[in-house]
Design a protein around this motif. Structure first.
Motif, PDB file in Angstrom:
ATOM      1  N   ARG A  34       7.148   3.270  -2.485  1.00 28.23           N
ATOM      2  CA  ARG A  34       6.713   4.245  -3.496  1.00 28.23           C
ATOM      3  C   ARG A  34       5.259   4.022  -3.871  1.00 28.23           C
ATOM      4  O   ARG A  34       4.506   4.973  -4.057  1.00 28.23           O
ATOM      5  CB  ARG A  34       7.594   4.161  -4.743  1.00 28.23           C
ATOM      6  N   TYR A  37       3.225   5.454  -1.127  1.00 31.88           N
ATOM      7  CA  TYR A  37       3.364   6.916  -1.147  1.00 31.88           C
ATOM      8  C   TYR A  37       2.520   7.502  -2.282  1.00 31.88           C
ATOM      9  O   TYR A  37       1.785   8.481  -2.095  1.00 31.88           O
ATOM     10  CB  TYR A  37       4.843   7.331  -1.295  1.00 31.88           C
ATOM     11  N   ASP A  38       2.600   6.871  -3.453  1.00 29.33           N
ATOM     12  CA  ASP A  38       1.856   7.376  -4.612  1.00 29.33           C
ATOM     13  C   ASP A  38       0.349   7.250  -4.420  1.00 29.33           C
ATOM     14  O   ASP A  38      -0.406   8.141  -4.792  1.00 29.33           O
ATOM     15  CB  ASP A  38       2.286   6.642  -5.886  1.00 29.33           C
ATOM     16  N   GLU A  39      -0.064   6.150  -3.819  1.00 30.57           N
ATOM     17  CA  GLU A  39      -1.505   5.982  -3.549  1.00 30.57           C
ATOM     18  C   GLU A  39      -1.995   7.150  -2.689  1.00 30.57           C
ATOM     19  O   GLU A  39      -3.016   7.771  -2.985  1.00 30.57           O
ATOM     20  CB  GLU A  39      -1.763   4.654  -2.814  1.00 30.57           C
ATOM     21  N   ASP A  41      -0.634  10.038  -2.337  1.00 27.53           N
ATOM     22  CA  ASP A  41      -0.438  11.301  -3.036  1.00 27.53           C
ATOM     23  C   ASP A  41      -1.554  11.558  -4.043  1.00 27.53           C
ATOM     24  O   ASP A  41      -2.035  12.686  -4.185  1.00 27.53           O
ATOM     25  CB  ASP A  41       0.920  11.227  -3.754  1.00 27.53           C
ATOM     26  N   ARG A  42      -1.973  10.494  -4.714  1.00 30.03           N
ATOM     27  CA  ARG A  42      -3.031  10.629  -5.728  1.00 30.03           C
ATOM     28  C   ARG A  42      -4.365  10.963  -5.091  1.00 30.03           C
ATOM     29  O   ARG A  42      -5.124  11.772  -5.586  1.00 30.03           O
ATOM     30  CB  ARG A  42      -3.177   9.307  -6.498  1.00 30.03           C
ATOM     31  N   ASP A  43      -4.650  10.293  -3.983  1.00 35.56           N
ATOM     32  CA  ASP A  43      -5.972  10.431  -3.376  1.00 35.56           C
ATOM     33  C   ASP A  43      -5.816  10.393  -1.850  1.00 35.56           C
ATOM     34  O   ASP A  43      -6.114   9.381  -1.214  1.00 35.56           O
ATOM     35  CB  ASP A  43      -6.858   9.262  -3.862  1.00 35.56           C
ATOM     36  N   ASP A 456       3.308  15.088   2.926  1.00 31.18           N
ATOM     37  CA  ASP A 456       3.810  15.878   1.806  1.00 31.18           C
ATOM     38  C   ASP A 456       4.791  16.932   2.334  1.00 31.18           C
ATOM     39  O   ASP A 456       4.454  18.111   2.456  1.00 31.18           O
ATOM     40  CB  ASP A 456       2.608  16.523   1.101  1.00 31.18           C
TER      41      ASP A 456
END
Ligand code: PRX
Length: 659
Positions: A34, A37-39, A41-43, A456
């Motif tokens: 996660r 994935y979040d890294e 997703d953010r940038d 995504d």
């Protein structure tokens, strides 16, 4: 398709995590997944830039990450330069990997050949020098029509070293398919073999090349380099044909890699679409290689002491990404197999895993399903008869794996200790997109689980809106990713139309139906277009139809898929002949003739399993063939819909007779 959906949606078992793998995994635990994935997703750009800097060796560093100025023709790292072959071979030379085995090649007859990274580098350099000395250079296109062999890897890597774009044609394709690809790609060089050896048989390759090049446009090919595999007799075209061993003679084993732009087309690979003509999927150099390497780490958790085995043929994208580019960039030791899973017995895979102490095994559901049958009917061929304890990860690719086959694979091959990676991806995506991570993702049989970091993925309706969990829709990818298809060679309009239709908000449309469950897991429901998946091979229904109507006896043909327990789908062809309806032996005879014809036109994989003759085909008032109806007929399902609008409802009875 519908029975498949029900069976996956009633599947509630969850397996894992797998502590043994998780303990040392590149991505260990769901929190780590996660976070990554979040890294991303953010940038996204920052994420991919970091990965590209950390994982690739650049001749000229990039300053731009993603150029979106001409969507959907995305360009990644567009001002950077590198060489793919240097990133697969030269990078290891000054390290302990240099003297490690790169490939353990097992021939059809069991003979084993090993080659180290240093030796492979030398072989690639020699061939690159030979190709250069024949006058080829960056930007030229070469067709590679070779059997599974170290030579195939060398040929692809030698092209990459010089910036020559390769297009590999699977050895099972006919001379006609080969000809079409040669002309479409504008090839001036062909690399082939005298024959290939599979399942104890020798199958000619050079003869198909000769036939292909004797057709219009074939004269553009200046040289055919021939690898002598079997020593079988071949015709020789003086001046054009050259033996591989002759051109290699005296060539230096050093050849400077040519730096190319990050976007330079590394390869073009033909795949079936929903029209008759296969599309040349064009891939980049840097973005593609980056994700091949990353997925070796993320999905396969590749380690220095792993023995990796991907059973795909180099003629498919799986062989490109997970034999020729990914494992070499990762410095892995891999097994490469010339033959077929059932020769000399259906225990060949299990024997080979045991013999070579394979740790990561990656194959196709169709192979698993056929080996299940063999194992269940003869104990001698059962995987439990073999020592498979070296395995730590097992994977699947190419088509949906039904929960029953998944469970058998998990229990009998993985012995409940190895995570099963059901990897969803496509020729166009270049690499894995939605897949479990072995040290993180809890598994549900029949689900390819969750998207990789930076991917995504979503399921949307006709207007591009995301659907709720449990509802079916179109599988899309909302943001570009580095390994994505760049265009269809020579047909940018078709690229836009096929993958980025305006109603989907600029999302990449995969062509698969899917749904997500309440955990966000993806369940692939099969193609939503006129593409069939037969034994993991993509086939366009229109492609088979055009081949059939080219036969002088055929007036009209419609091709549909029928679910099949072993091959996933089977091709069923409905045919109207230019002569009276045949019966009995005569119908069998014509059906055989048509099957052979399709085999010659496309390749044996496209031969219809069943042929059904009718005086005409069921059509709507506007003259459109009612394929939905034909799919039911092909499955021998009762027709409940109103057929009163059909010109001749009696043909449904005719079409129920198969040959
Ligand atoms: O329908 C999906 C199916 O295979 C198609 C892609 O085929 P191809 O381009 O030949 O590439 C095959 C190797 C990557 C997809 O559109 N497919 C592939 N993997 C899976 C799958 N369907 C379900 N589950 C999978 N794991």
């Amino acid at each position: 398709m519908s029975s498949g959906i029900e069976s996956v949606l009633t599947e509630t078992r969850v397996f894992g995590p797998f502590e043994r793998v998780a303990a040392t995994a590149h991505i260990s635990g769901m929190d780590a997944y996660r976070a990554l994935y979040d890294e991303a997703d953010r940038d996204p750009e920052g994420f991919w830039a970091r990965q590209a800097r950390e994982n690739l060796i650049w001749d000229k560093p990039f300053t731009t990450v993603l150029d979106e100025s001409n969507k959907p023709f995305y360009r990644w790292f567009p001002d950077g330069e590198l060489n793919v072959s240097a990133n697969c071979l030269d990078r290891h030379l000054g390290t302990p990997v240099a003297d490690k085995t790169a490939i353990i090649f097992e021939a059809d007859d069991g003979e084993v050949t090993r080659i180290t990274y240093r030796e492979l580098h030398a072989r690639v350099c020699q061939l690159a020098n030979a190709i250069k000395s024949l006058g080829y250079q960056t930007g030229d296109r070469a067709i590679i029509y070779l059997p599974m062999s170290i030579e195939a890897v060398v040929a692809m890597q030698a092209c990459a070293r010089l910036g020559i774009t390769h297009s590999v044609v699977f050895g099972g394709f006919s001379s006609k398919s080969l000809h079409e690809r040669c002309v479409d790609v504008g090839a001036t060089l062909v690399i082939t073999a005298d024959e290939q050896r599979r399942g104890g048989r020798a199958i000619p390759l050079k003869r198909a090349v000769d036939e292909a090049l004797s057709q219009p446009g074939g004269e553009a090919v200046r040289h055919v380099i021939v690898y002598r595999r079997t020593g079988g007799a071949v015709d020789w075209n003086e001046g054009r044909d050259l033996w591989l061993h002759d051109v290699l003679e005296g060539q230096s084993n050093e050849c400077a890699p040519v730096p190319v732009n990050a976007e330079h087309p590394l390869f073009i690979l033909y795949t079936s679409g929903s029209t008759g003509k296969p599309k040349g999927v064009q891939h980049s150099s840097a973005g593609y290689l980056l994700m091949c390497l990353l997925t070796m780490k993320w999905t396969f958790d590749i380690k220095n002491d792993d023995i990796f085995w991907c059973t795909a043929d180099v003629g498919w994208v799986t062989g490109h990404s997970y034999i020729v580019y990914g494992p070499l960039a990762a410095g892995a030791t891999q097994i490469m197999f010339e033959g077929v899973p059932t020769y000399p017995t259906p225990a060949r895979f299990w024997e080979m895993i045991q013999r070579h102490q394979c740790t990561i095994f990656y194959t196709a559901p169709t192979a698993i399903r056929s080996l299940i049958k063999a194992a269940e009917s003869n104990e001698e061929h059962h995987p439990r008869k073999f020592d498979l304890t070296s395995l730590r990860i097992i994977g699947s690719v190419g088509e949906p794996i039904n929960p029953e086959a998944w469970m058998w694979y998990f229990t009998n091959v993985g012995r409940e200790r190895c995570p099963v990676l059901d990897t969803w991806w496509q020729t166009e995506t270049g690499v894995h997109m939605i897949t479990p991570l072995p040290g993180a993702t809890p598994l549900k049989p029949g689900s390819c689980t969750l998207p990789l970091p930076g991917i995504d993925a979503a399921v949307v309706d006709e207007s591009g809106r995301e659907v709720e969990p449990g509802r079916g829709g179109f599988l899309v990818v909302k943001r570009p990713w580095p390994a994505m298809i760049r265009t269809i060679w020579g047909d940018p309009e078709r690229f836009k139309k096929s993958y980025f239709p305006p109603e989907h908000n600029g999302y990449y449309l995969a062509g698969d139906g899917a749904q997500r469950d309440t955990d966000g897991y993806f369940w692939i429901m099969g193609r939503i277009d006129d593409v069939l998946n037969v034994s993991g091979h993509r086939l366009g229904t229109m492609e088979v139809e055009s081949a059939m109507v080219a036969h002088p006896l055929v007036a009209e043909a419609a091709v549909v898929g029928r679910p099949d327990a072993t091959t996933g789908e089977a091709v069923v062809a409905f045919v109207v002949l230019k002569r009276p309806l045949p019966q009995g032996d005569e119908a069998n005879e014509i059906a055989r003739e048509l099957r052979d014809w399709v085999g010659r036109e496309i390749g044996p994989i496209a031969k219809p399993r069943e042929i059904r003759f009718g005086e005409n085909l069921p059509k709507t008032r506007s003259g459109k063939i009612m394929r939905r109806l034909l799919r039911l007929v092909a499955q021998d399902q009762p027709i409940t819909q109103d057929v009163s609008t059909l010109e001749n409802p009696a043909i449904l009875t005719q079409l129920s007779q198969s040959y």
